[in-house]
Scaffold this motif. Structure first.
Motif, PDB file in Angstrom:
ATOM      1  N   PHE A 155     -40.372  30.601 -42.946  1.00  0.00           N
ATOM      2  CA  PHE A 155     -39.016  30.330 -43.407  1.00  0.00           C
ATOM      3  C   PHE A 155     -38.988  29.550 -44.722  1.00  0.00           C
ATOM      4  CE2 PHE A 155     -37.621  31.332 -39.020  1.00  0.00           C
ATOM      5  CZ  PHE A 155     -36.670  32.283 -39.364  1.00  0.00           C
ATOM      6  N   THR A 156     -40.002  28.765 -44.976  1.00  0.00           N
ATOM      7  CA  THR A 156     -40.071  28.102 -46.285  1.00  0.00           C
ATOM      8  C   THR A 156     -40.173  29.148 -47.384  1.00  0.00           C
ATOM      9  OG1 THR A 156     -41.117  26.102 -45.394  1.00  0.00           O
ATOM     10  CG2 THR A 156     -41.417  26.545 -47.740  1.00  0.00           C
ATOM     11  N   GLY A 157     -41.051  30.138 -47.186  1.00  0.00           N
ATOM     12  CA  GLY A 157     -41.169  31.216 -48.160  1.00  0.00           C
ATOM     13  C   GLY A 157     -39.902  32.035 -48.285  1.00  0.00           C
ATOM     14  N   MET A 158     -39.219  32.282 -47.152  1.00  0.00           N
ATOM     15  CA  MET A 158     -37.974  33.039 -47.196  1.00  0.00           C
ATOM     16  C   MET A 158     -36.903  32.299 -47.990  1.00  0.00           C
ATOM     17  SD  MET A 158     -38.594  35.856 -45.803  1.00  0.00           S
ATOM     18  CE  MET A 158     -36.909  36.341 -46.170  1.00  0.00           C
ATOM     19  N   GLY A 159     -36.863  30.985 -47.856  1.00  0.00           N
ATOM     20  CA  GLY A 159     -35.892  30.209 -48.620  1.00  0.00           C
ATOM     21  C   GLY A 159     -36.126  30.311 -50.110  1.00  0.00           C
ATOM     22  N   VAL A 160     -37.386  30.258 -50.498  1.00  0.00           N
ATOM     23  CA  VAL A 160     -37.731  30.402 -51.920  1.00  0.00           C
ATOM     24  C   VAL A 160     -37.314  31.783 -52.428  1.00  0.00           C
ATOM     25  CG1 VAL A 160     -39.629  30.533 -53.575  1.00  0.00           C
ATOM     26  CG2 VAL A 160     -39.606  28.733 -51.836  1.00  0.00           C
ATOM     27  N   MET A 161     -37.631  32.816 -51.660  1.00  0.00           N
ATOM     28  CA  MET A 161     -37.317  34.179 -52.083  1.00  0.00           C
ATOM     29  C   MET A 161     -35.811  34.419 -52.168  1.00  0.00           C
ATOM     30  SD  MET A 161     -40.076  35.493 -52.848  1.00  0.00           S
ATOM     31  CE  MET A 161     -41.679  34.677 -52.753  1.00  0.00           C
ATOM     32  N   THR A 162     -35.052  33.801 -51.282  1.00  0.00           N
ATOM     33  CA  THR A 162     -33.598  33.935 -51.347  1.00  0.00           C
ATOM     34  C   THR A 162     -33.061  33.352 -52.650  1.00  0.00           C
ATOM     35  OG1 THR A 162     -33.405  33.825 -48.939  1.00  0.00           O
ATOM     36  CG2 THR A 162     -31.425  33.355 -50.215  1.00  0.00           C
ATOM     37  N   GLY A 163     -33.591  32.201 -53.040  1.00  0.00           N
ATOM     38  CA  GLY A 163     -33.183  31.608 -54.310  1.00  0.00           C
ATOM     39  C   GLY A 163     -33.552  32.483 -55.492  1.00  0.00           C
ATOM     40  N   ILE A 164     -34.725  33.089 -55.427  1.00  0.00           N
ATOM     41  CA  ILE A 164     -35.163  33.974 -56.515  1.00  0.00           C
ATOM     42  C   ILE A 164     -34.262  35.201 -56.599  1.00  0.00           C
ATOM     43  CG2 ILE A 164     -37.028  35.521 -57.255  1.00  0.00           C
ATOM     44  CD1 ILE A 164     -39.002  33.454 -56.184  1.00  0.00           C
ATOM     45  N   ARG A 165     -33.920  35.794 -55.443  1.00  0.00           N
ATOM     46  CA  ARG A 165     -33.058  36.981 -55.429  1.00  0.00           C
ATOM     47  C   ARG A 165     -31.658  36.673 -55.945  1.00  0.00           C
ATOM     48  NH1 ARG A 165     -35.723  38.090 -50.427  1.00  0.00           N
ATOM     49  NH2 ARG A 165     -33.990  37.138 -49.272  1.00  0.00           N
ATOM     50  N   ASN A 166     -31.267  35.409 -55.896  1.00  0.00           N
ATOM     51  CA  ASN A 166     -29.949  35.022 -56.398  1.00  0.00           C
ATOM     52  C   ASN A 166     -29.986  34.577 -57.857  1.00  0.00           C
ATOM     53  OD1 ASN A 166     -27.584  34.764 -54.162  1.00  0.00           O
ATOM     54  ND2 ASN A 166     -29.583  34.566 -53.207  1.00  0.00           N
ATOM     55  N   GLY A 167     -31.113  34.814 -58.513  1.00  0.00           N
ATOM     56  CA  GLY A 167     -31.180  34.602 -59.959  1.00  0.00           C
ATOM     57  C   GLY A 167     -31.647  33.240 -60.419  1.00  0.00           C
ATOM     58  N   TYR A 168     -32.361  32.476 -59.564  1.00  0.00           N
ATOM     59  CA  TYR A 168     -32.782  31.125 -59.941  1.00  0.00           C
ATOM     60  C   TYR A 168     -34.291  31.020 -60.112  1.00  0.00           C
ATOM     61  CZ  TYR A 168     -28.024  29.970 -58.497  1.00  0.00           C
ATOM     62  OH  TYR A 168     -26.658  29.927 -58.381  1.00  0.00           O
ATOM     63  N   LEU A 169     -34.917  32.074 -60.600  1.00  0.00           N
ATOM     64  CA  LEU A 169     -36.373  32.099 -60.732  1.00  0.00           C
ATOM     65  C   LEU A 169     -36.907  30.959 -61.587  1.00  0.00           C
ATOM     66  CD1 LEU A 169     -39.132  33.408 -60.310  1.00  0.00           C
ATOM     67  CD2 LEU A 169     -38.624  34.960 -62.223  1.00  0.00           C
ATOM     68  N   GLU A 170     -36.193  30.571 -62.621  1.00  0.00           N
ATOM     69  CA  GLU A 170     -36.679  29.546 -63.546  1.00  0.00           C
ATOM     70  C   GLU A 170     -36.361  28.130 -63.089  1.00  0.00           C
ATOM     71  OE1 GLU A 170     -38.665  30.461 -65.901  1.00  0.00           O
ATOM     72  OE2 GLU A 170     -38.324  32.549 -65.337  1.00  0.00           O
ATOM     73  N   ASN A 171     -35.558  27.991 -62.052  1.00  0.00           N
ATOM     74  CA  ASN A 171     -35.178  26.655 -61.567  1.00  0.00           C
ATOM     75  C   ASN A 171     -36.107  26.265 -60.418  1.00  0.00           C
ATOM     76  OD1 ASN A 171     -33.926  24.330 -60.585  1.00  0.00           O
ATOM     77  ND2 ASN A 171     -31.877  25.085 -61.043  1.00  0.00           N
ATOM     78  N   THR A 172     -37.258  25.714 -60.773  1.00  0.00           N
ATOM     79  CA  THR A 172     -38.266  25.381 -59.762  1.00  0.00           C
ATOM     80  C   THR A 172     -37.755  24.368 -58.750  1.00  0.00           C
ATOM     81  OG1 THR A 172     -40.050  25.832 -61.338  1.00  0.00           O
ATOM     82  CG2 THR A 172     -40.597  24.497 -59.416  1.00  0.00           C
ATOM     83  N   PHE A 173     -37.039  23.356 -59.210  1.00  0.00           N
ATOM     84  CA  PHE A 173     -36.539  22.321 -58.301  1.00  0.00           C
ATOM     85  C   PHE A 173     -35.623  22.924 -57.243  1.00  0.00           C
ATOM     86  CE2 PHE A 173     -33.297  19.227 -57.041  1.00  0.00           C
ATOM     87  CZ  PHE A 173     -34.100  18.207 -56.550  1.00  0.00           C
ATOM     88  N   LEU A 174     -34.699  23.777 -57.667  1.00  0.00           N
ATOM     89  CA  LEU A 174     -33.764  24.386 -56.721  1.00  0.00           C
ATOM     90  C   LEU A 174     -34.503  25.275 -55.727  1.00  0.00           C
ATOM     91  CD1 LEU A 174     -30.935  24.982 -55.686  1.00  0.00           C
ATOM     92  CD2 LEU A 174     -30.757  26.786 -57.421  1.00  0.00           C
ATOM     93  N   LEU A 175     -35.468  26.039 -56.202  1.00  0.00           N
ATOM     94  CA  LEU A 175     -36.220  26.932 -55.319  1.00  0.00           C
ATOM     95  C   LEU A 175     -37.001  26.143 -54.261  1.00  0.00           C
ATOM     96  CD1 LEU A 175     -37.609  29.587 -57.834  1.00  0.00           C
ATOM     97  CD2 LEU A 175     -35.641  29.789 -56.302  1.00  0.00           C
ATOM     98  N   VAL A 176     -37.625  25.052 -54.686  1.00  0.00           N
ATOM     99  CA  VAL A 176     -38.371  24.220 -53.736  1.00  0.00           C
ATOM    100  C   VAL A 176     -37.411  23.592 -52.732  1.00  0.00           C
ATOM    101  CG1 VAL A 176     -39.803  22.151 -53.490  1.00  0.00           C
ATOM    102  CG2 VAL A 176     -40.260  23.778 -55.333  1.00  0.00           C
ATOM    103  N   PHE A 177     -36.256  23.148 -53.208  1.00  0.00           N
ATOM    104  CA  PHE A 177     -35.251  22.569 -52.310  1.00  0.00           C
ATOM    105  C   PHE A 177     -34.777  23.593 -51.279  1.00  0.00           C
ATOM    106  CE2 PHE A 177     -30.749  21.929 -51.273  1.00  0.00           C
ATOM    107  CZ  PHE A 177     -30.806  20.681 -50.669  1.00  0.00           C
ATOM    108  N   LEU A 178     -34.478  24.810 -51.739  1.00  0.00           N
ATOM    109  CA  LEU A 178     -34.006  25.856 -50.833  1.00  0.00           C
ATOM    110  C   LEU A 178     -35.080  26.237 -49.820  1.00  0.00           C
ATOM    111  CD1 LEU A 178     -32.108  28.197 -53.336  1.00  0.00           C
ATOM    112  CD2 LEU A 178     -31.112  26.590 -51.702  1.00  0.00           C
ATOM    113  N   GLY A 179     -36.326  26.300 -50.280  1.00  0.00           N
ATOM    114  CA  GLY A 179     -37.419  26.630 -49.373  1.00  0.00           C
ATOM    115  C   GLY A 179     -37.601  25.570 -48.307  1.00  0.00           C
ATOM    116  N   THR A 180     -37.583  24.312 -48.722  1.00  0.00           N
ATOM    117  CA  THR A 180     -37.742  23.211 -47.767  1.00  0.00           C
ATOM    118  C   THR A 180     -36.570  23.137 -46.798  1.00  0.00           C
ATOM    119  OG1 THR A 180     -38.985  21.967 -49.442  1.00  0.00           O
ATOM    120  CG2 THR A 180     -38.157  20.739 -47.543  1.00  0.00           C
ATOM    121  N   LEU A 181     -35.366  23.314 -47.316  1.00  0.00           N
ATOM    122  CA  LEU A 181     -34.175  23.278 -46.468  1.00  0.00           C
ATOM    123  C   LEU A 181     -34.216  24.385 -45.417  1.00  0.00           C
ATOM    124  CD1 LEU A 181     -31.333  22.228 -45.801  1.00  0.00           C
ATOM    125  CD2 LEU A 181     -30.438  23.792 -47.540  1.00  0.00           C
ATOM    126  N   THR A 182     -34.627  25.579 -45.828  1.00  0.00           N
ATOM    127  CA  THR A 182     -34.713  26.690 -44.882  1.00  0.00           C
ATOM    128  C   THR A 182     -35.774  26.418 -43.823  1.00  0.00           C
ATOM    129  OG1 THR A 182     -34.120  28.195 -46.700  1.00  0.00           O
ATOM    130  CG2 THR A 182     -34.976  29.192 -44.682  1.00  0.00           C
TER     131      THR A 182
END
Length: 218
Positions: free
Chosen positions: A113-140
């Motif tokens: 689920f950590t990986g799924m959270g990261v991928m969801t952020g990437i699919r929503n267009g936040y590939l360059e925002n590392t902080f947000l992706l890590v946050f979404l992955g951890t939250l998931t």
């Protein structure tokens, strides 16, 4: 559905079963009825992802595709029935084995689920925002367990036991960096294995973050 989507879907189902089972065990230990056990199982399995989707301004995926809720209910119900008809299965020597199985399942769920959270952020267009992706992955990864413990009235597992949320953070960072070079499946697989490895080592060597101790404990 191509092979990559199929692999991701299978990983999601495995993670859903793993987290639902761990949530059901918490409900059983808190002496909840079958409905409460199922609710905790569902919350553990999809709570983090739903919170993530709300932050991203989306309708939670668990409501759009209820297959995950159905799988979580089935897994939680199965755990409840096993304990109901085999009373004491969670105690004694069998209980030790069961706790180890739950450690494996909980670690697998966290990794997936950590990986799924990261991928969801990437699919929503936040590939360059590392902080947000890590946050979404951890939250998931840890959000469902946090909601579960709050509903059960017990100290949140991520704050008191072993290296848990930190493993998710490390795995999420690894997933983001690997995705940019290797793509989705390798990034998810490697980061999940890394999280599982950290969790196993933390449990085996009793790694914990520093915390304050009361005088009677010292």
């Amino acid at each position: 559905m191509d092979i990559q989507d199929y692999i991701v879907f299978c990983m999601e189902l495995v993670g859903t079963v793993a987290f639902a089972a761990s949530g059901a065990v918490v409900g059983i230990n808190c002496r909840m009825d079958v409905f409460g056990v199922c609710v905790l199982g569902v919350v553990t399995a999809v709570g983090g992802g739903m919170t993530r989707d709300v932050i991203l301004g989306k309708i939670p995926g668990a409501l759009v595709e209820p297959v995950y809720v159905a799988v979580a209910v089935a897994a939680a119900l199965l755990v409840f029935l096993v304990e109901y008809f085999k009373k004491g299965l969670l105690q004694g020597k069998t209980g030790v084995l069961y706790e180890r199985i739950m450690l494996v399942m909980d670690s697998v769920g966290l990794g997936i689920f950590t990986g799924m959270g990261v991928m969801t952020g990437i699919r929503n267009g936040y590939l360059e925002n590392t902080f947000l992706l890590v946050f979404l992955g951890t939250l998931t990864g840890v959000g469902g367990g946090l909601l579960r413990d709050m509903m059960a009235g017990v100290p949140p597992y991520i704050f008191v036991k072993h290296i848990y949320a930190c493993a998710s953070v490390v795995g999420a960072m690894c997933c983001v960096w690997l995705y940019r070079d290797l793509g989705q499946i390798p990034a998810m697989m490697i980061s999940a294995v890394l999280i599982i490895l950290i969790r196993f080592l933390a449990a085996y060597y009793h790694w914990n973050l520093p915390r304050m101790k009361r005088e009677e404990e010292t």
